[in-house]
Design a protein around this motif. Structure first.
Motif, PDB file in Angstrom:
ATOM      1  N   PRO A  84       0.257  12.066 -20.812  1.00 48.49           N
ATOM      2  CA  PRO A  84      -1.047  11.480 -20.459  1.00 48.49           C
ATOM      3  C   PRO A  84      -0.920  10.111 -19.807  1.00 48.49           C
ATOM      4  CG  PRO A  84      -1.105  12.413 -22.674  1.00 48.49           C
ATOM      5  CD  PRO A  84       0.318  12.416 -22.246  1.00 48.49           C
ATOM      6  N   TRP A  85       0.089   9.311 -20.216  1.00 61.40           N
ATOM      7  CA  TRP A  85       0.286   8.000 -19.603  1.00 61.40           C
ATOM      8  C   TRP A  85       0.748   8.140 -18.149  1.00 61.40           C
ATOM      9  CZ3 TRP A  85      -1.271   3.573 -21.797  1.00 61.40           C
ATOM     10  CH2 TRP A  85      -1.513   3.583 -23.175  1.00 61.40           C
ATOM     11  N   LEU A  86       1.655   9.055 -17.914  1.00 59.47           N
ATOM     12  CA  LEU A  86       2.112   9.267 -16.530  1.00 59.47           C
ATOM     13  C   LEU A  86       0.959   9.715 -15.639  1.00 59.47           C
ATOM     14  CD1 LEU A  86       5.490  11.133 -17.223  1.00 59.47           C
ATOM     15  CD2 LEU A  86       5.199   8.766 -16.477  1.00 59.47           C
ATOM     16  N   ARG A  87       0.142  10.642 -16.169  1.00 59.93           N
ATOM     17  CA  ARG A  87      -0.989  11.132 -15.399  1.00 59.93           C
ATOM     18  C   ARG A  87      -1.987  10.007 -15.128  1.00 59.93           C
ATOM     19  NH1 ARG A  87      -2.713  14.450 -18.827  1.00 59.93           N
ATOM     20  NH2 ARG A  87      -1.362  16.197 -18.295  1.00 59.93           N
ATOM     21  N   GLY A  88      -2.244   9.191 -16.148  1.00 55.41           N
ATOM     22  CA  GLY A  88      -3.203   8.093 -15.978  1.00 55.41           C
ATOM     23  C   GLY A  88      -2.716   7.043 -14.991  1.00 55.41           C
ATOM     24  N   ILE A  89      -1.408   6.692 -15.061  1.00 55.00           N
ATOM     25  CA  ILE A  89      -0.849   5.704 -14.124  1.00 55.00           C
ATOM     26  C   ILE A  89      -0.894   6.246 -12.702  1.00 55.00           C
ATOM     27  CG2 ILE A  89       1.266   4.500 -13.456  1.00 55.00           C
ATOM     28  CD1 ILE A  89       1.979   4.362 -16.434  1.00 55.00           C
ATOM     29  N   GLY A  90      -0.613   7.547 -12.553  1.00 53.40           N
ATOM     30  CA  GLY A  90      -0.673   8.142 -11.219  1.00 53.40           C
ATOM     31  C   GLY A  90      -2.064   8.101 -10.620  1.00 53.40           C
ATOM     32  N   LEU A  91      -3.061   8.468 -11.415  1.00 55.60           N
ATOM     33  CA  LEU A  91      -4.449   8.431 -10.923  1.00 55.60           C
ATOM     34  C   LEU A  91      -4.892   6.999 -10.648  1.00 55.60           C
ATOM     35  CD1 LEU A  91      -6.029  11.101 -13.316  1.00 55.60           C
ATOM     36  CD2 LEU A  91      -5.552  11.351 -10.878  1.00 55.60           C
ATOM     37  N   GLY A  92      -4.464   6.077 -11.539  1.00 51.57           N
ATOM     38  CA  GLY A  92      -4.799   4.666 -11.300  1.00 51.57           C
ATOM     39  C   GLY A  92      -4.167   4.142 -10.028  1.00 51.57           C
ATOM     40  N   GLY A  93      -2.926   4.580  -9.735  1.00 57.59           N
ATOM     41  CA  GLY A  93      -2.262   4.164  -8.508  1.00 57.59           C
ATOM     42  C   GLY A  93      -2.983   4.663  -7.266  1.00 57.59           C
ATOM     43  N   LEU A  94      -3.471   5.906  -7.320  1.00 58.78           N
ATOM     44  CA  LEU A  94      -4.241   6.418  -6.189  1.00 58.78           C
ATOM     45  C   LEU A  94      -5.520   5.630  -5.982  1.00 58.78           C
ATOM     46  CD1 LEU A  94      -3.875  10.296  -6.588  1.00 58.78           C
ATOM     47  CD2 LEU A  94      -2.759   8.808  -4.918  1.00 58.78           C
ATOM     48  N   PHE A  95      -6.155   5.228  -7.071  1.00 57.86           N
ATOM     49  CA  PHE A  95      -7.380   4.431  -6.965  1.00 57.86           C
ATOM     50  C   PHE A  95      -7.083   3.075  -6.310  1.00 57.86           C
ATOM     51  CE2 PHE A  95     -10.395   1.365  -8.808  1.00 57.86           C
ATOM     52  CZ  PHE A  95     -11.586   1.916  -8.360  1.00 57.86           C
TER      53      PHE A  95
ATOM     54  N   VAL B  24       0.833  -1.208   0.000  1.00 57.92           N
ATOM     55  CA  VAL B  24       0.000   0.000   0.000  1.00 57.92           C
ATOM     56  C   VAL B  24       0.864   1.253   0.000  1.00 57.92           C
ATOM     57  CG1 VAL B  24      -1.665   1.329   1.348  1.00 57.92           C
ATOM     58  CG2 VAL B  24      -1.957  -1.141   1.075  1.00 57.92           C
ATOM     59  N   ASN B  25       1.884   1.251   0.851  1.00 55.27           N
ATOM     60  CA  ASN B  25       2.766   2.424   0.922  1.00 55.27           C
ATOM     61  C   ASN B  25       3.513   2.645  -0.398  1.00 55.27           C
ATOM     62  OD1 ASN B  25       2.032   2.879   3.593  1.00 55.27           O
ATOM     63  ND2 ASN B  25       3.688   1.586   4.405  1.00 55.27           N
ATOM     64  N   LEU B  26       4.007   1.540  -0.981  1.00 52.63           N
ATOM     65  CA  LEU B  26       4.721   1.653  -2.257  1.00 52.63           C
ATOM     66  C   LEU B  26       3.810   2.180  -3.361  1.00 52.63           C
ATOM     67  CD1 LEU B  26       7.300   1.153  -3.884  1.00 52.63           C
ATOM     68  CD2 LEU B  26       6.516  -1.203  -4.282  1.00 52.63           C
ATOM     69  N   THR B  27       2.560   1.708  -3.354  1.00 54.75           N
ATOM     70  CA  THR B  27       1.602   2.165  -4.361  1.00 54.75           C
ATOM     71  C   THR B  27       1.356   3.664  -4.247  1.00 54.75           C
ATOM     72  OG1 THR B  27       0.506   0.013  -4.353  1.00 54.75           O
ATOM     73  CG2 THR B  27      -0.732   1.853  -5.277  1.00 54.75           C
ATOM     74  N   SER B  28       1.182   4.143  -3.034  1.00 50.57           N
ATOM     75  CA  SER B  28       0.936   5.577  -2.834  1.00 50.57           C
ATOM     76  C   SER B  28       2.144   6.409  -3.249  1.00 50.57           C
ATOM     77  CB  SER B  28       0.572   5.854  -1.374  1.00 50.57           C
ATOM     78  OG  SER B  28       1.666   5.526  -0.520  1.00 50.57           O
ATOM     79  N   ILE B  29       3.359   5.932  -2.932  1.00 48.03           N
ATOM     80  CA  ILE B  29       4.575   6.679  -3.293  1.00 48.03           C
ATOM     81  C   ILE B  29       4.743   6.750  -4.806  1.00 48.03           C
ATOM     82  CG2 ILE B  29       7.104   6.635  -3.178  1.00 48.03           C
ATOM     83  CD1 ILE B  29       6.802   5.394  -0.375  1.00 48.03           C
ATOM     84  N   LEU B  30       4.549   5.599  -5.487  1.00 52.35           N
ATOM     85  CA  LEU B  30       4.689   5.574  -6.945  1.00 52.35           C
ATOM     86  C   LEU B  30       3.639   6.453  -7.613  1.00 52.35           C
ATOM     87  CD1 LEU B  30       5.483   1.795  -7.606  1.00 52.35           C
ATOM     88  CD2 LEU B  30       7.056   3.735  -7.737  1.00 52.35           C
TER      89      LEU B  30
ATOM     90  N   ILE C 231      -8.464   1.399  -2.720  1.00 53.66           N
ATOM     91  CA  ILE C 231      -9.065   0.057  -2.646  1.00 53.66           C
ATOM     92  C   ILE C 231      -8.340  -0.807  -1.610  1.00 53.66           C
ATOM     93  CG2 ILE C 231      -9.488  -2.078  -3.941  1.00 53.66           C
ATOM     94  CD1 ILE C 231     -11.386   0.185  -4.652  1.00 53.66           C
ATOM     95  N   LEU C 232      -7.007  -0.756  -1.652  1.00 49.47           N
ATOM     96  CA  LEU C 232      -6.234  -1.562  -0.693  1.00 49.47           C
ATOM     97  C   LEU C 232      -6.461  -1.081   0.742  1.00 49.47           C
ATOM     98  CD1 LEU C 232      -2.837  -1.911  -2.610  1.00 49.47           C
ATOM     99  CD2 LEU C 232      -4.566  -3.685  -2.234  1.00 49.47           C
ATOM    100  N   GLN C 233      -6.555   0.211   0.939  1.00 50.66           N
ATOM    101  CA  GLN C 233      -6.833   0.734   2.277  1.00 50.66           C
ATOM    102  C   GLN C 233      -8.191   0.263   2.775  1.00 50.66           C
ATOM    103  OE1 GLN C 233      -5.079   2.083   4.456  1.00 50.66           O
ATOM    104  NE2 GLN C 233      -3.452   3.358   3.578  1.00 50.66           N
ATOM    105  N   ALA C 234      -9.171   0.269   1.901  1.00 51.44           N
ATOM    106  CA  ALA C 234     -10.510  -0.206   2.290  1.00 51.44           C
ATOM    107  C   ALA C 234     -10.474  -1.690   2.639  1.00 51.44           C
ATOM    108  CB  ALA C 234     -11.495   0.057   1.157  1.00 51.44           C
ATOM    109  N   TRP C 235      -9.650  -2.473   1.919  1.00 48.81           N
ATOM    110  CA  TRP C 235      -9.572  -3.918   2.196  1.00 48.81           C
ATOM    111  C   TRP C 235      -8.876  -4.173   3.539  1.00 48.81           C
ATOM    112  CZ3 TRP C 235     -11.386  -8.487   1.053  1.00 48.81           C
ATOM    113  CH2 TRP C 235     -10.662  -9.629   1.396  1.00 48.81           C
ATOM    114  N   ILE C 236      -7.815  -3.439   3.798  1.00 46.39           N
ATOM    115  CA  ILE C 236      -7.079  -3.635   5.058  1.00 46.39           C
ATOM    116  C   ILE C 236      -7.972  -3.308   6.262  1.00 46.39           C
ATOM    117  CG2 ILE C 236      -5.154  -2.757   6.443  1.00 46.39           C
ATOM    118  CD1 ILE C 236      -3.627  -2.355   3.831  1.00 46.39           C
ATOM    119  N   HIS C 237      -8.733  -2.259   6.157  1.00 48.65           N
ATOM    120  CA  HIS C 237      -9.569  -1.812   7.277  1.00 48.65           C
ATOM    121  C   HIS C 237     -11.039  -2.153   7.028  1.00 48.65           C
ATOM    122  CE1 HIS C 237      -6.076   0.388   8.757  1.00 48.65           C
ATOM    123  NE2 HIS C 237      -5.930   0.909   7.539  1.00 48.65           N
TER     124      HIS C 237
END
Length: 519
Positions: A44-55, A14-20, A59-65
């Protein structure tokens, strides 16, 4: 020394995903402003990957908690609030996705008839085909309204190619950079390409595109205008008599050509440095030595743009015959399709396929003669028609007659050809060249150059002769109002439309008055 080993689990993922995600979004924001960066398609690819990573992070935060989330949504009021919050989040997420897509796929809808808010086709063609990096620096005061116009227009250019980058400098705030660039006044844009620098003033598209051409094309090609026989002069402004080509000269120079006069009377030889020769409507016959000089120039690979006026013997007729072209001794008339009220100025909207005439608007030719091509052309010579008049036109041969009308067997019936593009490739003589011939000289004069497609046609012919086909397109429109041009038929339609409405109202008004009077 005690070493502690820690497993890579879900928390670390989760932490790695948020940092990336943050790094990708930061790169999408910062990289476009880095001068050395060239791969703008990745943004546009960098922006899309960044937004996808936040999504994924959410999701992972919701699963953990998930237990805490389940307890939170266990109450009825909480479930209702969660549904509302979920709808808001989904709506905001949709806006973010659409904005990201729009940022990477820019578009604009221009509904004006003259495409007033769109870049010209020539500009698009030149910028998209850039083969070298171009840096544009504009020196404007930030408070100057021209600053915003220049910035917005240069942004339109930069969207067309990742090779073009733009920056704006306020000389009052960054005086050192302005002094280093040699800029001594406001409102200057400096275009740099391959070590060359071009300074331009103003904020019009024509000036910007012309500056790019000069900066990227290097050495200027020389265009010579023949003089000494009453030809139209590029240094004269004569709108009434069709003797001025100053507007054409200005347009030619904007495309990085150098215009010079040429007299063959004293020195009957065309300089080898010339790229092409323009013979613009001679009113007197050329000497044999001059014709021989032009013929020799063409045999060496020189190009010629020949504009012929009606009822003039130029002395070039026999030389043109050797290339299969004959100027007809007539005056083209068209009572149905002409420019305003002048039947001797046929309006052309019929263009056979050729690179010179592609996407060309209407054009008109005051005082034109038709041209004819041999059915069997000389070996190695091909002639392509460029302009054709309407079926209602004809070539009048008896101009002394009181009644100018078509006479079968004497006059030439339309459609008539007014211009040819000639390709010459004679292997035995190792001759390869091009000619463009017009049966008209006044269409490119100062009084007609900016009307409809006349100037576009002239420049396209010159570009084709100079083998600069990448410049052949509709050039930027000059600033200021554009004239509205009607053919004779269109003028009659407007007249009837304007007159019919008051006549209609007058008729029914009289009818109502008559009925009321009777009652």
């Amino acid at each position: 020394m005690l070493k502690i080993k820690k497993k890579f689990g879900i928390d670390e993922l989760v932490n790695l995903t948020s940092i990336l995600a943050i790094l990708f979004l930061a790169a999408a924001v910062v990289l476009p402003h880095v001068r050395a960066f060239r791969y703008f398609a990745l943004i546009p690819w960098l922006r899309g990957i960044g937004l996808g990573g936040l999504f994924v992070f959410l999701i992972l935060q919701a699963w953990i908690h998930r237990k805490k989330v389940s307890e939170l949504f266990g109450h009825r009021r909480a479930r209702s609030g969660a549904n509302s919050a979920l709808q808001i989040v989904l709506f905001l997420g949709l806006l973010v996705v659409l904005n990201s897509i729009a940022a990477g796929h820019r578009g604009r809808l221009d509904l004006t008839s003259g495409r007033d808010f769109s870049l010209a086709e020539q500009t698009k063609k030149i910028v998209k085909n850039l083969k070298t990096d171009v840096l544009v620096t504009s020196y404007f005061k930030e408070t100057n309204p021209s600053s915003m116009r220049a910035r917005e227009l240069w942004k339109e250019y930069s969207y067309l190619s990742p090779r073009l980058k733009y920056r704006q400098v306020d000389p009052d705030k960054d005086r050192a950079r302005a002094i280093q660039a040699g800029v001594k006044r406001y409102g200057v844009s400096v275009i740099e390409a391959e070590g060359r620098k071009v300074e331009i003033e103003g904020t019009s598209e024509g000036e910007f595109t012309g500056g790019i051409i000069k900066a990227t094309r290097g050495e200027q090609k020389v265009v010579l205008f023949l003089e000494g026989h009453g030809e139209a002069s590029p240094n004269s402004q004569d709108q009434e008599n069709g003797g001025g080509l100053s507007t054409a000269k200005e347009a030619i120079e904007k495309q990085n050509y150098r215009v010079e006069p040429l007299s063959l009377i004293a020195h009957p030889q065309v300089p080898a440095s010339a790229s092409l020769l323009v013979v613009a409507g001679p009113k007197k016959a050329l000497l044999k030595e001059e014709v021989s000089a032009i013929a020799s120039f063409v045999e060496r690979g020189g190009k010629v743009l020949l504009l012929l006026s009606p009822q003039v013997k130029t002395g070039l007729e026999q030389w043109l015959k050797s290339y299969g072209i004959t100027p007809d001794d007539n005056l083209v008339l068209d009572y149905k399709q002409h420019y305003f009220v002048d039947a001797s100025a046929p309006l052309i909207n019929r263009y056979p396929f050729h690179s010179i005439t592609q996407n060309l608007p209407d054009s008109f030719f005051p005082a034109a003669r038709s041209l004819s091509a041999d059915r069997k052309m000389p070996e190695g010579v091909s002639a392509a028609p460029l302009l054709e008049t309407s079926d209602s036109s004809w070539g009048e041969t008896n101009l002394l007659s009181r009644n100018l009308e078509y006479n079968e067997g004497q006059d030439k019936k339309g459609p008539l050809t007014l211009a040819y593009a000639v390709d010459v490739e004679k292997k035995e003589k190792r001759q390869k060249t091009r000619l463009v011939l017009f049966g008209n000289a006044r269409f490119a004069s100062d009084g007609a150059f900016t009307a409809v497609g006349n100037g576009d046609l002239f420049l396209a012919s010159l570009n084709w002769l100079a083998e600069d086909e990448d410049l052949i397109a509709i050039p930027p429109k000059p600033p200021g109002p554009q004239p509205l041009v009607f053919s004779n038929g269109q003028m009659m339609q407007v007249f009837y439309a304007v007159m019919s409405l008051p006549a209609f109202l007058l008729f029914f008004g009289g009818l109502v008055w008559w009925k009321r009077r009777r009652s």
